[in-house]
Design a protein around this motif. Structure first.
Motif, PDB file in Angstrom:
ATOM      1  N   GLN A 133      -4.159  14.465 -13.859  1.00  0.00           N
ATOM      2  CA  GLN A 133      -3.787  13.021 -14.617  1.00  0.00           C
ATOM      3  C   GLN A 133      -4.887  12.199 -15.492  1.00  0.00           C
ATOM      4  OE1 GLN A 133      -2.809  10.944 -10.925  1.00  0.00           O
ATOM      5  NE2 GLN A 133      -1.008  12.024 -10.715  1.00  0.00           N
ATOM      6  N   THR A 134      -4.581  11.274 -16.092  1.00  0.00           N
ATOM      7  CA  THR A 134      -5.572  10.357 -16.827  1.00  0.00           C
ATOM      8  C   THR A 134      -6.538   9.532 -16.065  1.00  0.00           C
ATOM      9  OG1 THR A 134      -4.216   8.836 -17.145  1.00  0.00           O
ATOM     10  CG2 THR A 134      -4.032  10.496 -18.794  1.00  0.00           C
ATOM     11  N   THR A 181      -4.632   6.273 -14.819  1.00  0.00           N
ATOM     12  CA  THR A 181      -3.713   6.404 -13.918  1.00  0.00           C
ATOM     13  C   THR A 181      -4.237   6.281 -12.556  1.00  0.00           C
ATOM     14  OG1 THR A 181      -2.185   7.740 -15.360  1.00  0.00           O
ATOM     15  CG2 THR A 181      -1.687   7.709 -12.836  1.00  0.00           C
ATOM     16  N   VAL A 182      -5.375   6.976 -12.386  1.00  0.00           N
ATOM     17  CA  VAL A 182      -6.219   6.847 -11.044  1.00  0.00           C
ATOM     18  C   VAL A 182      -6.699   5.592 -10.976  1.00  0.00           C
ATOM     19  CG1 VAL A 182      -7.748   7.873  -9.978  1.00  0.00           C
ATOM     20  CG2 VAL A 182      -6.699   9.530 -11.082  1.00  0.00           C
ATOM     21  N   HIS A 183      -7.185   5.221 -12.033  1.00  0.00           N
ATOM     22  CA  HIS A 183      -7.772   3.651 -12.036  1.00  0.00           C
ATOM     23  C   HIS A 183      -6.577   2.628 -11.544  1.00  0.00           C
ATOM     24  CE1 HIS A 183      -8.879  -0.543 -13.733  1.00  0.00           C
ATOM     25  NE2 HIS A 183     -10.212   0.076 -13.109  1.00  0.00           N
ATOM     26  N   SER A 184      -5.553   2.918 -12.086  1.00  0.00           N
ATOM     27  CA  SER A 184      -4.356   1.839 -11.730  1.00  0.00           C
ATOM     28  C   SER A 184      -4.083   1.847 -10.273  1.00  0.00           C
ATOM     29  CB  SER A 184      -3.285   2.359 -12.776  1.00  0.00           C
ATOM     30  OG  SER A 184      -3.321   2.006 -13.955  1.00  0.00           O
ATOM     31  N   GLN A 185      -4.023   3.165  -9.713  1.00  0.00           N
ATOM     32  CA  GLN A 185      -3.977   3.285  -8.154  1.00  0.00           C
ATOM     33  C   GLN A 185      -5.075   2.544  -7.343  1.00  0.00           C
ATOM     34  OE1 GLN A 185      -1.155   4.427  -6.957  1.00  0.00           O
ATOM     35  NE2 GLN A 185      -0.200   5.160  -8.763  1.00  0.00           N
ATOM     36  N   ILE A 186      -6.251   2.832  -7.885  1.00  0.00           N
ATOM     37  CA  ILE A 186      -7.273   2.095  -6.940  1.00  0.00           C
ATOM     38  C   ILE A 186      -7.010   0.756  -7.109  1.00  0.00           C
ATOM     39  CG2 ILE A 186      -9.639   1.889  -6.719  1.00  0.00           C
ATOM     40  CD1 ILE A 186      -8.711   4.451  -5.815  1.00  0.00           C
ATOM     41  N   LYS A 187      -7.051   0.254  -8.224  1.00  0.00           N
ATOM     42  CA  LYS A 187      -6.656  -1.169  -8.665  1.00  0.00           C
ATOM     43  C   LYS A 187      -5.556  -1.862  -8.045  1.00  0.00           C
ATOM     44  CE  LYS A 187      -8.138  -4.912 -10.772  1.00  0.00           C
ATOM     45  NZ  LYS A 187      -9.490  -5.703 -10.098  1.00  0.00           N
ATOM     46  N   ALA A 203     -12.763   9.760 -13.202  1.00  0.00           N
ATOM     47  CA  ALA A 203     -12.558  10.814 -14.101  1.00  0.00           C
ATOM     48  C   ALA A 203     -12.538  12.262 -13.346  1.00  0.00           C
ATOM     49  CB  ALA A 203     -13.758  10.913 -15.099  1.00  0.00           C
ATOM     50  N   GLY A 204     -13.515  12.397 -12.491  1.00  0.00           N
ATOM     51  CA  GLY A 204     -13.380  13.593 -11.507  1.00  0.00           C
ATOM     52  C   GLY A 204     -11.959  13.882 -10.798  1.00  0.00           C
ATOM     53  N   ALA A 205     -11.620  12.524 -10.132  1.00  0.00           N
ATOM     54  CA  ALA A 205     -10.370  12.525  -9.459  1.00  0.00           C
ATOM     55  C   ALA A 205      -9.223  12.806 -10.337  1.00  0.00           C
ATOM     56  CB  ALA A 205     -10.234  11.336  -8.623  1.00  0.00           C
ATOM     57  N   ALA A 206      -9.124  12.240 -11.419  1.00  0.00           N
ATOM     58  CA  ALA A 206      -8.136  12.444 -12.447  1.00  0.00           C
ATOM     59  C   ALA A 206      -8.135  13.881 -12.715  1.00  0.00           C
ATOM     60  CB  ALA A 206      -8.331  11.795 -13.781  1.00  0.00           C
ATOM     61  N   ARG A 207      -9.181  14.643 -13.077  1.00  0.00           N
ATOM     62  CA  ARG A 207      -9.105  16.004 -13.581  1.00  0.00           C
ATOM     63  C   ARG A 207      -8.404  16.935 -12.263  1.00  0.00           C
ATOM     64  NH1 ARG A 207     -14.212  14.673 -15.765  1.00  0.00           N
ATOM     65  NH2 ARG A 207     -15.256  15.517 -13.775  1.00  0.00           N
ATOM     66  N   ILE A 212       0.905  -1.149   0.040  1.00  0.00           N
ATOM     67  CA  ILE A 212      -0.067  -0.026  -0.042  1.00  0.00           C
ATOM     68  C   ILE A 212       0.938   1.210   0.144  1.00  0.00           C
ATOM     69  CG2 ILE A 212      -1.853   1.337   1.256  1.00  0.00           C
ATOM     70  CD1 ILE A 212      -2.782  -1.295   2.575  1.00  0.00           C
ATOM     71  N   THR A 213       0.672   2.179  -0.701  1.00  0.00           N
ATOM     72  CA  THR A 213       1.223   3.330  -0.782  1.00  0.00           C
ATOM     73  C   THR A 213       0.648   4.592  -0.734  1.00  0.00           C
ATOM     74  OG1 THR A 213       0.939   3.794  -3.326  1.00  0.00           O
ATOM     75  CG2 THR A 213       2.766   2.139  -2.906  1.00  0.00           C
ATOM     76  N   PHE A 214       1.245   5.826  -0.529  1.00  0.00           N
ATOM     77  CA  PHE A 214       0.594   7.132  -0.164  1.00  0.00           C
ATOM     78  C   PHE A 214      -0.173   7.370  -1.730  1.00  0.00           C
ATOM     79  CE2 PHE A 214       4.350   7.660   2.780  1.00  0.00           C
ATOM     80  CZ  PHE A 214       3.531   7.826   3.888  1.00  0.00           C
ATOM     81  N   LYS A 215       0.380   7.208  -2.738  1.00  0.00           N
ATOM     82  CA  LYS A 215      -0.293   7.572  -3.966  1.00  0.00           C
ATOM     83  C   LYS A 215      -1.684   6.760  -4.261  1.00  0.00           C
ATOM     84  CE  LYS A 215       3.468   8.772  -6.954  1.00  0.00           C
ATOM     85  NZ  LYS A 215       4.168   8.529  -8.027  1.00  0.00           N
ATOM     86  N   GLN A 216      -1.694   5.519  -3.476  1.00  0.00           N
ATOM     87  CA  GLN A 216      -2.867   4.744  -3.609  1.00  0.00           C
ATOM     88  C   GLN A 216      -3.836   5.501  -2.751  1.00  0.00           C
ATOM     89  OE1 GLN A 216      -1.705   0.888  -2.809  1.00  0.00           O
ATOM     90  NE2 GLN A 216      -0.415   0.691  -4.660  1.00  0.00           N
ATOM     91  N   LEU A 217      -3.408   5.683  -1.478  1.00  0.00           N
ATOM     92  CA  LEU A 217      -4.264   6.579  -0.542  1.00  0.00           C
ATOM     93  C   LEU A 217      -4.676   7.871  -0.901  1.00  0.00           C
ATOM     94  CD1 LEU A 217      -2.663   5.448   2.637  1.00  0.00           C
ATOM     95  CD2 LEU A 217      -4.463   4.255   1.846  1.00  0.00           C
ATOM     96  N   ARG A 218      -3.948   8.690  -1.542  1.00  0.00           N
ATOM     97  CA  ARG A 218      -4.295   9.754  -2.006  1.00  0.00           C
ATOM     98  C   ARG A 218      -5.477   9.559  -3.103  1.00  0.00           C
ATOM     99  NH1 ARG A 218      -0.970  13.214  -6.093  1.00  0.00           N
ATOM    100  NH2 ARG A 218      -1.944  15.615  -5.798  1.00  0.00           N
ATOM    101  N   ALA A 219      -5.245   8.573  -4.217  1.00  0.00           N
ATOM    102  CA  ALA A 219      -6.325   8.313  -5.033  1.00  0.00           C
ATOM    103  C   ALA A 219      -7.793   8.019  -4.636  1.00  0.00           C
ATOM    104  CB  ALA A 219      -6.028   7.191  -6.068  1.00  0.00           C
TER     105      ALA A 219
END
Length: 305
Positions: free
Chosen positions: A32-33, A36-42, A24-28, A6-13
């Motif tokens: 980012q795309t 990219t956000v989907h990859s962090q959540i996944k 999409a809203g989080a990416a905006r 688990i990383t900070f980027k994942q928790l931030r996402a």
């Protein structure tokens, strides 16, 4: 489950998607795309071996699963702890021994600044930040580890073991000086309930005290009620003749002294409560937080109006 993954980027996402309800809203918001956000959540879900969002809702906003909600709480606590650590390090760099955040509920704004000044006079080596919030936000801040010390009238059940009384907290019914109830001691319950009551918002500690007091009189529900979200607005409304209210006497000390408001006299008044000092981190509190806490206890309520 692989917590080390688990990383900070994942928790931030996770926080961002929860806030806006979509990838999409989080990416905006991140610039980012969506992928990219989907990859962090996944990646977070893979590390947990569980889903953090319920994707069965179709086009509706993404909703947290029970496990996702727990991770969100952890993310808030981690963010708060990091922020406090950075603030403490910055305090070190300015010659202080550390920094604490002292939170008080809305009513506490009438004594919070005085308390901070008293602490600063005897502990100039501690950088003290004051936060004023309503009860709901204060409880949320406790859950997220945002505060070192908290003064409130009704500690959450989870913090009863970390709470100590620091002084009396009387509540009374206020009326304008020309109100019929202001002219003589005592009150008739039916006459009392026939008035328009101006109440704080649901969840407010002040409202809870008022509701419990009114429950003494049968149904305990005034015929008319107006809801307002600040003590100052309620005081102005009572002085304008819009109704009567139950408030902390610490919020109306000046108005009572100058005769702009009158405290109702009678059985059961004032309703006596207590202020409590809550130390959310308990035995894990920092040294400067423990030092400030003991000084607050030693003040024995002298900072109260």
């Amino acid at each position: 489950m692989k917590p080390d993954a688990i990383t900070f980027k994942q928790l931030r996402a996770l926080r961002a998607v929860t806030k806006v309800g979509s990838l999409a809203g989080a990416a905006r918001g991140f610039g980012q795309t969506t992928s990219t956000v989907h990859s962090q959540i996944k990646a977070l879900e893979t590390a947990l071996g569980l889903a953090v969002f319920d994707r069965r809702a179709g086009g509706e906003a993404l909703k947290l699963t029970r496990e996702g909600a727990e991770m969100l709480r952890a993310a808030h606590r981690i963010d708060s702890n990091l922020s406090q650590a950075v603030a403490t390090i910055q305090a070190y760099n300015t010659g202080k021994n550390g920094r604490i955040t002292l939170a008080v509920v809305s009513t506490g704004k009438y004594f919070g600044p005085r308390l901070v000044r008293m602490l600063a006079d005897i502990h100039p080596e501690i950088d003290i930040r004051l936060k004023v919030a309503n009860r709901s936000d204060t409880v949320m801040g406790i859950e997220r580890s945002e505060f070192d010390l908290v003064i409130m009238g009704r500690p959450p059940r989870t913090e009863l073991g970390n709470a100590r009384p620091v002084g009396p907290h009387p509540h009374g019914i206020i009326v304008p000086p020309d109100h019929p109830l202001a002219t003589h001691p005592g009150y008739d319950p039916d006459m009392l309930l026939s008035n328009t009551f101006i109440m704080r918002e649901p969840g407010s500690g002040t409202r809870s005290v008022a509701e419990r007091f009114l429950e003494r009189f049968g149904q305990g529900v005034p015929r008319r009620m107006i809801e307002m979200d600040s003590n100052e607005t309620i005081k102005q409304a009572v002085m304008a003749g819009l109704g009567i209210a139950m408030l902390s006497q610490h919020t109306v000390a000046d108005e009572i002294k100058t005769g702009r408001l009158v405290l109702l006299q009678g059985v059961g008044l004032p309703v006596m409560r207590h202020w409590y000092l809550v130390e959310p981190n308990g035995p894990l509190a920092s040294e400067v937080a423990r030092t400030a806490a003991e000084s607050i206890i030693d003040f024995n309520g002298s900072f109260l109006p």
